[in-house]
Design a protein around this motif. Structure first.
Motif, PDB file in Angstrom:
ATOM      1  N   TYR A 147       0.355  -1.043  -0.005  1.00  0.00           N
ATOM      2  CA  TYR A 147       0.084  -0.130   0.060  1.00  0.00           C
ATOM      3  C   TYR A 147       1.073   1.499   0.171  1.00  0.00           C
ATOM      4  O   TYR A 147       0.360   1.923  -0.726  1.00  0.00           O
ATOM      5  CB  TYR A 147      -1.342  -0.690   1.463  1.00  0.00           C
ATOM      6  CG  TYR A 147      -1.172   1.478   1.609  1.00  0.00           C
ATOM      7  CD1 TYR A 147      -2.558   1.863   0.724  1.00  0.00           C
ATOM      8  CD2 TYR A 147      -0.623   2.108   2.958  1.00  0.00           C
ATOM      9  CE1 TYR A 147      -2.277   3.901   1.117  1.00  0.00           C
ATOM     10  CE2 TYR A 147      -0.746   2.785   3.169  1.00  0.00           C
ATOM     11  CZ  TYR A 147      -1.814   3.737   2.678  1.00  0.00           C
ATOM     12  OH  TYR A 147      -1.873   5.304   2.856  1.00  0.00           O
ATOM     13  N   LEU A 169      -7.534  -2.334   3.443  1.00  0.00           N
ATOM     14  CA  LEU A 169      -6.068  -3.310   3.559  1.00  0.00           C
ATOM     15  C   LEU A 169      -6.737  -5.075   4.379  1.00  0.00           C
ATOM     16  O   LEU A 169      -6.163  -6.181   3.677  1.00  0.00           O
ATOM     17  CB  LEU A 169      -4.892  -2.682   4.292  1.00  0.00           C
ATOM     18  CG  LEU A 169      -4.479  -1.527   3.951  1.00  0.00           C
ATOM     19  CD1 LEU A 169      -2.519  -0.652   4.511  1.00  0.00           C
ATOM     20  CD2 LEU A 169      -3.943  -2.068   2.363  1.00  0.00           C
ATOM     21  N   VAL A 198      -2.527  -2.050  -5.405  1.00  0.00           N
ATOM     22  CA  VAL A 198      -2.002  -3.018  -3.728  1.00  0.00           C
ATOM     23  C   VAL A 198      -1.824  -4.792  -3.836  1.00  0.00           C
ATOM     24  O   VAL A 198      -0.828  -4.941  -4.037  1.00  0.00           O
ATOM     25  CB  VAL A 198      -2.557  -2.492  -2.820  1.00  0.00           C
ATOM     26  CG1 VAL A 198      -2.281  -3.548  -0.690  1.00  0.00           C
ATOM     27  CG2 VAL A 198      -2.805  -1.463  -2.146  1.00  0.00           C
TER      28      VAL A 198
END
Length: 349
Positions: free
Chosen positions: A19, A47, A88
């Motif tokens: 990230y 995340l 990501v």
């Protein structure tokens, strides 16, 4: 050791570091319209979702968003922009596979590699032009659009042993593309230019399709490749013609082809200062004025530019690596600079 109930062992730290890289690169939103700032508004949850799904084998990439940029030959080049979350996820895999893959690449492969740049490629080419009388310049037609999945995955499986990395690479290769009008295009070949893992996959493909082949078939000739563009230094015109014919046959074996409108044989005598450089006769001040930007900003994005005596030389913009395109025009240059300002993560490194 795997996480309880998870088939794949992916450290949460790896997702966070990915990230950070995505945030540093910047870039536009994907098909979901979520910007980096919006993604960060619920960062912990976002995340976690990426980590949880990747660790479970349940991560399926969303479609990529088609973005048009101008081509030197006219028309538009289509990039595929992934969502922030998918960038990501791709970065997690890229950071895993890049050290081992980059270690096998040959020294004269310059595109998309840590510590190498288009400027390095031009520098070594300048030196070699003094030693060889002829050069074969070549461009591979639509490399990112036409990479054969079967051949690519054969190379990937030879070097990537991590099961989850292989799984997600295969899924990224076939993720559909959404055009600006909402049309969904299914994909059975190619790897979207704009994807995080696409450059290293393209380099791996070309490592076998061209680099090792050249080293094996023409060990006495020097060459240089930057992504889908390259050149071979030859001792005479006949040799250059012979190499071109052999290269055409080799690319056909790999289900690719030369771009006949760009590839050419040239005498090195006229290339020692201008080879593979894009010369726009304009000044830093003029471009800054046209963009309504401070001149210092142009230096900040000079990853792809070299400034010499107030003249901008641009390298490797869009699909073209270090290949020269002399009629590109200042208007298109400005449009590209605007695009790369908004999407700095898509710049060739």
């Amino acid at each position: 050791m795997n996480q309880p109930g998870k088939p794949f062992n992916i450290d949460k730290r790896e997702v966070y570091e990915a990230y950070l890289q995505v945030r540093s690169n910047g870039g536009a939103a994907g098909v979901d319209g979520v910007t980096i700032e919006q993604f960060e508004s619920d960062l912990k949850s976002n995340l976690y979702k990426i980590w949880n799904r990747m660790s479970s084998g349940a991560y399926f990439p969303p479609p990529v968003r088609a973005v048009s940029i101008p081509k030197k030959s006219g028309g538009q080049r289509i990039l595929g922009v992934p969502t922030v979350a998918d960038r990501v996820a791709q970065t997690v895999v890229k950071q895993l596979i890049e050290p081992a893959l980059d270690a096998i690449f040959l020294a004269d492969s310059y595109g998309y590699r840590p510590g190498k740049s288009a400027l390095d490629a031009v520098g070594v080419t300048r030196q070699r032009c003094w030693k060889y009388d002829w050069v074969l310049e070549f461009d591979i037609k639509g490399l990112f659009d036409n990479i054969d999945h079967e051949l690519l995955l054969r190379a990937v499986r030879k070097h990537v042993t991590c099961a989850w990395a292989l799984l997600y690479i295969e899924r990224w290769l076939t993720a559909p593309m959404v055009q600006e009008d909402g049309t969904i295009i299914e994909r059975s070949r190619g790897t979207p230019q704009g994807g995080v893992v696409s450059p290293i996959l393209a380099n791996l493909f070309m490592h076998y399709a061209f680099d090792l082949w050249m080293a094996r078939m023409f060990p006495d000739l020097r060459w240089c490749r930057y992504a889908d563009d390259g050149l071979v230094h030859c001792r005479n015109e006949m040799e250059a013609q012979s190499v071109r014919e052999a290269l055409q046959a080799r690319l056909a074996e790999c289900r690719l082809e030369l771009d006949a409108g760009i590839s050419a044989l040239r005498s090195s005598s006229g290339m020692t200062t201008h080879v593979n450089k894009v010369h726009h006769v304009t000044t830093i001040a003029q471009v800054a004025k046209d963009l309504g930007e401070d001149e210092d900003w142009l230096w900040d994005i000079a990853i792809e530019m070299e400034i010499e005596d107030g003249v901008i030389w641009v390298y490797g913009v869009g699909e073209d690596g270090v290949q020269a395109f002399t009629d590109f025009g200042i208007e298109n240059l400005i449009e590209l600079i605007k695009f790369y300002k908004e999407n700095p993560g898509l710049l060739k490194r």
